[in-house]
Design an enzyme around this catalytic site. Structure first.
Site, PDB file in Angstrom:
ATOM      1  N   GLY A  20       0.837  -1.205   0.000  1.00  0.00           N
ATOM      2  CA  GLY A  20       0.000   0.000   0.000  1.00  0.00           C
ATOM      3  C   GLY A  20       0.866   1.247   0.000  1.00  0.00           C
ATOM      4  O   GLY A  20       1.871   1.299   0.690  1.00  0.00           O
ATOM      5  N   ARG A  81       0.935  -4.871  -5.807  1.00  0.00           N
ATOM      6  CA  ARG A  81       0.999  -6.135  -5.068  1.00  0.00           C
ATOM      7  C   ARG A  81       1.398  -7.194  -6.095  1.00  0.00           C
ATOM      8  O   ARG A  81       0.998  -7.130  -7.258  1.00  0.00           O
ATOM      9  CB  ARG A  81      -0.328  -6.411  -4.392  1.00  0.00           C
ATOM     10  CG  ARG A  81      -0.645  -5.313  -3.359  1.00  0.00           C
ATOM     11  CD  ARG A  81      -1.494  -5.773  -2.207  1.00  0.00           C
ATOM     12  NE  ARG A  81      -1.233  -5.001  -0.992  1.00  0.00           N
ATOM     13  CZ  ARG A  81      -1.817  -3.831  -0.681  1.00  0.00           C
ATOM     14  NH1 ARG A  81      -2.684  -3.276  -1.494  1.00  0.00           N
ATOM     15  NH2 ARG A  81      -1.523  -3.217   0.443  1.00  0.00           N
ATOM     16  N   ASP A 112       4.595  -4.660   6.224  1.00  0.00           N
ATOM     17  CA  ASP A 112       4.874  -6.013   6.686  1.00  0.00           C
ATOM     18  C   ASP A 112       5.071  -7.038   5.566  1.00  0.00           C
ATOM     19  O   ASP A 112       6.032  -7.804   5.570  1.00  0.00           O
ATOM     20  CB  ASP A 112       3.635  -6.437   7.493  1.00  0.00           C
ATOM     21  CG  ASP A 112       4.004  -7.005   8.817  1.00  0.00           C
ATOM     22  OD1 ASP A 112       5.114  -6.727   9.277  1.00  0.00           O
ATOM     23  OD2 ASP A 112       3.168  -7.746   9.369  1.00  0.00           O
ATOM     24  N   THR A 134       4.158   2.567   5.640  1.00  0.00           N
ATOM     25  CA  THR A 134       2.740   2.189   5.648  1.00  0.00           C
ATOM     26  C   THR A 134       1.983   3.153   6.547  1.00  0.00           C
ATOM     27  O   THR A 134       2.484   3.532   7.603  1.00  0.00           O
ATOM     28  CB  THR A 134       2.513   0.738   6.152  1.00  0.00           C
ATOM     29  OG1 THR A 134       1.112   0.555   6.426  1.00  0.00           O
ATOM     30  CG2 THR A 134       3.268   0.428   7.432  1.00  0.00           C
ATOM     31  N   ASP A 136      -0.447   2.369   8.244  1.00  0.00           N
ATOM     32  CA  ASP A 136      -1.104   1.611   9.315  1.00  0.00           C
ATOM     33  C   ASP A 136      -0.306   1.504  10.614  1.00  0.00           C
ATOM     34  O   ASP A 136      -0.844   1.048  11.618  1.00  0.00           O
ATOM     35  CB  ASP A 136      -1.408   0.178   8.829  1.00  0.00           C
ATOM     36  CG  ASP A 136      -2.295   0.157   7.608  1.00  0.00           C
ATOM     37  OD1 ASP A 136      -3.013   1.147   7.390  1.00  0.00           O
ATOM     38  OD2 ASP A 136      -2.272  -0.841   6.863  1.00  0.00           O
ATOM     39  N   ASP A 138       1.726  -0.660  11.388  1.00  0.00           N
ATOM     40  CA  ASP A 138       1.731  -2.048  11.864  1.00  0.00           C
ATOM     41  C   ASP A 138       3.021  -2.810  11.527  1.00  0.00           C
ATOM     42  O   ASP A 138       2.996  -4.020  11.331  1.00  0.00           O
ATOM     43  CB  ASP A 138       0.506  -2.796  11.321  1.00  0.00           C
ATOM     44  CG  ASP A 138       0.484  -2.852   9.804  1.00  0.00           C
ATOM     45  OD1 ASP A 138       1.261  -2.127   9.161  1.00  0.00           O
ATOM     46  OD2 ASP A 138      -0.326  -3.618   9.252  1.00  0.00           O
ATOM     47  N   ARG A 180      -6.162  -1.777   8.147  1.00  0.00           N
ATOM     48  CA  ARG A 180      -6.185  -3.239   7.936  1.00  0.00           C
ATOM     49  C   ARG A 180      -6.471  -3.948   9.255  1.00  0.00           C
ATOM     50  O   ARG A 180      -7.494  -3.703   9.858  1.00  0.00           O
ATOM     51  CB  ARG A 180      -4.883  -3.706   7.282  1.00  0.00           C
ATOM     52  CG  ARG A 180      -4.776  -3.217   5.848  1.00  0.00           C
ATOM     53  CD  ARG A 180      -3.695  -3.910   5.112  1.00  0.00           C
ATOM     54  NE  ARG A 180      -2.374  -3.551   5.655  1.00  0.00           N
ATOM     55  CZ  ARG A 180      -1.228  -3.919   5.144  1.00  0.00           C
ATOM     56  NH1 ARG A 180      -1.209  -4.662   4.067  1.00  0.00           N
ATOM     57  NH2 ARG A 180      -0.091  -3.549   5.661  1.00  0.00           N
TER      58      ARG A 180
HETATM   59  P1  ADP Z   1       2.473  -4.194   2.619  1.00  0.00           P
HETATM   60  O1  ADP Z   1       3.908  -4.225   2.272  1.00  0.00           O
HETATM   61  O2  ADP Z   1       1.894  -2.824   2.577  1.00  0.00           O
HETATM   62  O3  ADP Z   1       2.178  -4.956   3.904  1.00  0.00           O
HETATM   63  P2  ADP Z   1       1.382  -6.480   1.106  1.00  0.00           P
HETATM   64  O4  ADP Z   1       1.070  -7.271   2.339  1.00  0.00           O
HETATM   65  O5  ADP Z   1       0.374  -6.443   0.030  1.00  0.00           O
HETATM   66  O6  ADP Z   1       1.675  -4.942   1.449  1.00  0.00           O
HETATM   67  O7  ADP Z   1       2.753  -7.016   0.519  1.00  0.00           O
HETATM   68  C1  ADP Z   1       3.343  -6.428  -0.623  1.00  0.00           C
HETATM   69  C2  ADP Z   1       3.951  -7.469  -1.492  1.00  0.00           C
HETATM   70  O8  ADP Z   1       5.002  -8.134  -0.779  1.00  0.00           O
HETATM   71  C3  ADP Z   1       3.033  -8.608  -1.924  1.00  0.00           C
HETATM   72  O9  ADP Z   1       2.235  -8.247  -3.012  1.00  0.00           O
HETATM   73  C4  ADP Z   1       4.027  -9.692  -2.280  1.00  0.00           C
HETATM   74  O10 ADP Z   1       4.561  -9.455  -3.559  1.00  0.00           O
HETATM   75  C5  ADP Z   1       5.133  -9.468  -1.249  1.00  0.00           C
HETATM   76  N1  ADP Z   1       4.976 -10.411  -0.139  1.00  0.00           N
HETATM   77  C6  ADP Z   1       4.099 -10.352   0.884  1.00  0.00           C
HETATM   78  N2  ADP Z   1       4.213 -11.419   1.704  1.00  0.00           N
HETATM   79  C7  ADP Z   1       5.184 -12.205   1.165  1.00  0.00           C
HETATM   80  C8  ADP Z   1       5.763 -13.466   1.516  1.00  0.00           C
HETATM   81  N3  ADP Z   1       5.372 -14.142   2.589  1.00  0.00           N
HETATM   82  N4  ADP Z   1       6.735 -13.960   0.715  1.00  0.00           N
HETATM   83  C9  ADP Z   1       7.147 -13.289  -0.380  1.00  0.00           C
HETATM   84  N5  ADP Z   1       6.632 -12.115  -0.766  1.00  0.00           N
HETATM   85  C10 ADP Z   1       5.670 -11.570  -0.015  1.00  0.00           C
END
Ligand code: ADP
Length: 329
Positions: A20, A81, A112, A134, A136, A138, A180
Site C-alpha cells: 500500500g 501487489r 509487513d 505504511t 497503518d 503495523d 487493515r
Molecule cells: P504491505 O507491504 O503494505 O504490507 P502487502 O502485504 O500487500 O503490502 O505485501 C506487498 C507485497 O510483498 C506482496 O504483493 C508480495 O509481492 C510481497 N509479499 C508479501 N508477503 C510475502 C511473503 N510471505 N513472501 C514473499 N513475498 C511476499
C-alpha cells in the site's frame, strides 16, 4: 568505494516501493537516491514494487530524478501487489534479476508484507534493507512508519467534518478509518477527535449490545452527539449503523473515509522521518551492513536484523489505550 564485499568499485542500489502506498514514500526515495549518489553509488529505481522487479522495469536515478518530489504524496516509482513473489520461484527469480542487472543491494520501502518479500529475496544472496512505509503503523520493529502521521491528520480532519454535521442533526455517527488488521489510526483519531467509542481489532469484544446500552445511557443524560470510530479491521460499519438506529431510535449514519487517507502531501514529520530513514538505509549499505530493517525505536533511528524484525509482534500502545478509555466517558 570498495566497501561492498570487495566485489566492485561502485555499488549499485535498487530502490522500490511496495504494498500500500503511503505519503512520504517519495521523500524516502529521494533520500536514498541523494545519499547514495553523494557517496558515489549508483541507483536504479524499480517501478511497481516486486512486479516491476520481476519484469525488469528499471529507471536510472540521479539527484535530478528526485527533484520536486519531497512534498508529493503517492510514490513516483508506483507500487503494486505481486502474487508471483508468494510462490517459491518468485524471490529466487527476483534475486537472479538483480544479479543480472548489476544490482548489489535492494532498498525496499513498504509494510509487513513487503518485508517478508525482502527477506525471501535475501535468502538468495541479495542484500536487502527494508524501510517501514505504511499508513497503518503495523510494522512491529519500528515505533514509526512513513505515512502514519499524514493519514492520521487526514482522518482527523475528515472526522471533525462529520462531527459538525452529526452535531447539527443530533445523530450518532460511525466513522470507519483505515488500518487493515491494526487499530492504531482508530485509536489515535479516537483520542484526537474525542470519540465516545473506539472499536479496534486488538481490543473490541464484539459486544454490540454493550455499545447500544452506553449510547442509550448517554442519550438519557442529554448527549446529542455520539461518535464511534471503527477500525477497518472491525468492519461492518453500515450494518452496525442500522442495528444501532433500530435499537436506540437515534438516527445513525456510517461514513467510511477510505482512500483519501492514503493520499495527500506528507506532513512535516513524515517528510523528515522518511528522509532520515532513507539516508539511514544507504548508510547501512555503505557501512557494509546486510539484511537489516530500518527502525525508529525509543526515539532513535536505528536498524536490526531483518528476520528478527519480521518475527516481532506489535500491540497498540497500552498507555494511550488506557487514556482513551478514561477520556471517552
Ligand atoms: P504491505 O507491504 O503494505 O504490507 P502487502 O502485504 O500487500 O503490502 O505485501 C506487498 C507485497 O510483498 C506482496 O504483493 C508480495 O509481492 C510481497 N509479499 C508479501 N508477503 C510475502 C511473503 N510471505 N513472501 C514473499 N513475498 C511476499
Amino acid at each position: 568505494m570498495g566497501l561492498f564485499k570487495g566485489k566492485k568499485e561502485t555499488m549499485t542500489i535498487g530502490v522500490l516501493t511496495s504494498g500500500g502506498d503511503a505519503p512520504g514514500m517519495n521523500a524516502a526515495v529521494r533520500a536514498v537516491v541523494r545519499t547514495a549518489v553523494h557517496a558515489g553509488a549508483k541507483v536504479k529505481g524499480i517501478r511497481r514494487g516486486y512486479s516491476g522487479l520481476l519484469e525488469e522495469d528499471f529507471v536510472e536515478m540521479t539527484t535530478r530524478s528526485v527533484a520536486d518530489i519531497i512534498q508529493r504524496g503517492g510514490t513516483i516509482l508506483y507500487t503494486a501487489r505481486c502474487p508471483e513473489m508468494m510462490r517459491p520461484e518468485g524471490p529466487e527469480k527476483a534475486a537472479a534479476i538483480c544479479r543480472k542487472n548489476g544490482i548489489d543491494a535492494l532498498v525496499v520501502i513498504g509494510g509487513d508484507g513487503s518485508y517478508r518479500g525482502a527477506l525471501e529475496i535475501s535468502k538468495h544472496d541479495i542484500n536487502v534493507i527494508a524501510i517501514p512505509g505504511t499508513i497503518d503503523l503495523d510494522v512491529a520493529s519500528s515505533d514509526y512508519t512513513i505515512g502514519f502521521d499524514t493519514a492520521l491528520n487526514t482522518a482527523m480532519d475528515a472526522i471533525d467534518r462529520v462531527r459538525d454535521t452529526s452535531a447539527s442533526h443530533e445523530r450518532c455517527s460511525i466513522i470507519e478509518v483505515m488500518g487493515r488488521k491494526a487499530g492504531h489510526i482508530a485509536m489515535w483519531c479516537g483520542i484526537a477527535n474525542g470519540a465516545e467509542e473506539i472499536l479496534i481489532p486488538e481490543r473490541y469484544d464484539y459486544e454490540e449490545q454493550a455499545i447500544i446500552d452506553r449510547i442509550a445511557m448517554r442519550k438519557k443524560l442529554g448527549k446529542k452527539l455520539h461518535i464511534i470510530i471503527n477500525a477497518e479491521g472491525v468492519g461492518d460499519s453500515n450494518g452496525m449503523a442500522k442495528r444501532i438506529e433500530a435499537a436506540t431510535g437515534l438516527e445513525t449514519r456510517a461514513t467510511i473515509i477510505g482512500y483519501i487517507q492514503r493520499g495527500g502531501s506528507p506532513t512535516c514529520r513524515d517528510r523528515v522521518f522518511a528522509s532520515a530513514m532513507g539516508a539511514h538505509a544507504v548508510d547501512i549499505l555503505l557501512g557494509g551492513g546486510s539484511n537489516r530493517a530500518v527502525c525508529f525505536l525509543n526515539g532513535e533511528f536505528t536498524d536490526m536484523d531483518l528476520a528478527e524484525a519480521i518475527a516481532m509482534k506489535k500491540d497498540i500502545d497500552t498507555y494511550l489505550w488506557d487514556i482513551s478509555r478514561k477520556l471517552c466517558r
